[in-house]
Scaffold this motif. Structure first.
Motif, PDB file in Angstrom:
ATOM      1  N   ALA A  92      38.622  53.824  42.525  1.00 22.97           N
ATOM      2  CA  ALA A  92      39.100  52.696  43.335  1.00 22.97           C
ATOM      3  C   ALA A  92      38.733  52.892  44.809  1.00 22.97           C
ATOM      4  O   ALA A  92      38.316  51.939  45.500  1.00 22.97           O
ATOM      5  N   LEU A  93      38.869  54.116  45.309  1.00 21.97           N
ATOM      6  CA  LEU A  93      38.513  54.413  46.703  1.00 21.97           C
ATOM      7  C   LEU A  93      37.008  54.257  46.939  1.00 21.97           C
ATOM      8  O   LEU A  93      36.572  53.722  47.966  1.00 21.97           O
ATOM      9  N   GLU A  94      36.219  54.711  45.971  1.00 21.11           N
ATOM     10  CA  GLU A  94      34.767  54.588  46.091  1.00 21.11           C
ATOM     11  C   GLU A  94      34.327  53.113  46.074  1.00 21.11           C
ATOM     12  O   GLU A  94      33.399  52.707  46.797  1.00 21.11           O
ATOM     13  N   GLU A  95      35.020  52.322  45.271  1.00 18.92           N
ATOM     14  CA  GLU A  95      34.715  50.882  45.224  1.00 18.92           C
ATOM     15  C   GLU A  95      35.051  50.203  46.552  1.00 18.92           C
ATOM     16  O   GLU A  95      34.319  49.325  47.032  1.00 18.92           O
ATOM     17  N   LYS A  96      36.166  50.610  47.140  1.00 19.53           N
ATOM     18  CA  LYS A  96      36.535  50.051  48.452  1.00 19.53           C
ATOM     19  C   LYS A  96      35.493  50.406  49.510  1.00 19.53           C
ATOM     20  O   LYS A  96      35.092  49.568  50.329  1.00 19.53           O
ATOM     21  N   ALA A  97      35.066  51.665  49.480  1.00 22.42           N
ATOM     22  CA  ALA A  97      34.038  52.097  50.437  1.00 22.42           C
ATOM     23  C   ALA A  97      32.743  51.304  50.228  1.00 22.42           C
ATOM     24  O   ALA A  97      32.087  50.894  51.203  1.00 22.42           O
ATOM     25  N   GLN A  98      32.392  51.024  48.969  1.00 17.65           N
ATOM     26  CA  GLN A  98      31.172  50.278  48.662  1.00 17.65           C
ATOM     27  C   GLN A  98      31.262  48.834  49.171  1.00 17.65           C
ATOM     28  O   GLN A  98      30.275  48.277  49.683  1.00 17.65           O
ATOM     29  N   LYS A  99      32.423  48.243  49.062  1.00 22.89           N
ATOM     30  CA  LYS A  99      32.617  46.871  49.548  1.00 22.89           C
ATOM     31  C   LYS A  99      32.395  46.793  51.068  1.00 22.89           C
ATOM     32  O   LYS A  99      31.778  45.843  51.583  1.00 22.89           O
ATOM     33  N   TYR A 100      32.954  47.812  51.759  1.00 19.79           N
ATOM     34  CA  TYR A 100      32.753  47.831  53.217  1.00 19.79           C
ATOM     35  C   TYR A 100      31.277  48.028  53.572  1.00 19.79           C
ATOM     36  O   TYR A 100      30.769  47.459  54.538  1.00 19.79           O
ATOM     37  N   LYS A 101      30.583  48.824  52.767  1.00 14.69           N
ATOM     38  CA  LYS A 101      29.152  49.041  53.005  1.00 14.69           C
ATOM     39  C   LYS A 101      28.365  47.735  52.869  1.00 14.69           C
ATOM     40  O   LYS A 101      27.424  47.455  53.633  1.00 14.69           O
ATOM     41  N   VAL A 102      28.749  46.949  51.909  1.00 12.30           N
ATOM     42  CA  VAL A 102      28.083  45.640  51.696  1.00 12.30           C
ATOM     43  C   VAL A 102      28.322  44.713  52.892  1.00 12.30           C
ATOM     44  O   VAL A 102      27.444  43.952  53.308  1.00 12.30           O
TER      45      VAL A 102
END
Length: 253
Positions: A92-102
């Protein structure tokens, strides 16, 4: 030297004593046989009564061993559950980080860009920390699985031995029941002079431990081993049982 009349009187007294002695010895012999049967009956009953207790003792031990194994399994399940929860949290944390990267590509303001990067860094740091815990948990799970495998093998062998012990204890029941029935039947068919039987029964019913009928040995009771006042001739000639004045047991020579 005895005259004929004195000799005749002596012989009559001795014959009377010998005849009475034979009756006493016969009563004592029957009493000793009764005691032997009574003792065998008591032993058989005690062993029969102990069978359920012995089985329960082994069953309890078996339950304890299986309980320990089940506890180990639950601990492993809890650890695997925690590891799965850590994995879900990390994902879940990695997905949040990926969203911010996008979102970074579409940000115009430097402040927004810096804030997004800070969030990405925070989420990835948290995910990294959890990943480390997850790896430690994974190593512990592997170690516990190996230990559990060995413990299952040892527990299986122990349980098998305990089950064999239970079968062995249970197998004693039939021959003991037969011995008990035979001793009871022989006991019921046994005949002892009433005056001896009454004293013997009273002693037995009062809780006196076997043997109840004991040897007079050099002036001492064969039960409590204390010196008694009864003499050898008195014990052999009395029409009634002679008892130890200390422990109450019936004496014989």
């Amino acid at each position: 030297m005895l005259c004929p009349r004195e000799l005749k009187s002596f012989l009559l007294r001795e014959n009377g004593f010998l005849s009475q002695n034979a009756r006493v010895k016969d009563a004592i012999q029957k009493l000793l046989e009764l005691q032997k049967l009574d003792s065998a009956l008591a032993d058989a009953k005690r062993e029969l009564d102990s069978i359920p207790k012995d089985i329960m003792r082994v069953e309890t031990k078996k339950s304890e061993i299986l309980g320990i194994l089940e506890g180990r399994k639950r601990e492993l399940e809890e650890l695997e559950k925690r590891r799965e929860e850590m994995r879900s949290t990390r994902k879940a944390l990695e997905e949040k980080a990926q969203k911010y990267k996008v979102l970074l590509a579409s940000m115009k303001k430097q402040a927004d860009y810096d804030a997004a990067n800070a969030e990405i860094e925070k989420f990835l740091k948290q995910a990294g920390s959890i990943e480390e815990e997850e790896l430690n948990a994974m190593f512990e799970i592997d170690s516990r699985k190996e230990a559990l495998k060995n413990e299952e093998s040892m527990t299986s062998a122990s349980v098998k031995n305990l089950e064999c012990e239970i079968e062995s204890i249970a197998a004693k029941k039939v021959p003991l029941e037969e011995a008990y029935a035979n001793a009871k039947s022989a006991l019921e068919a046994h005949s002892v002079p009433e005056n001896y039987l009454e004293v013997y029964s009273n002693l037995k019913n009062s809780g006196k431990k076997f043997p109840i009928v004991v040897k007079w040995n050099g002036g001492c009771c064969g039960g409590c081993h204390i010196k008694v006042s009864a003499t050898e001739r008195e014990i052999e000639s009395s029409d009634n049982p002679v008892c130890c004045e200390h422990c109450g047991r019936i004496l014989y020579v």
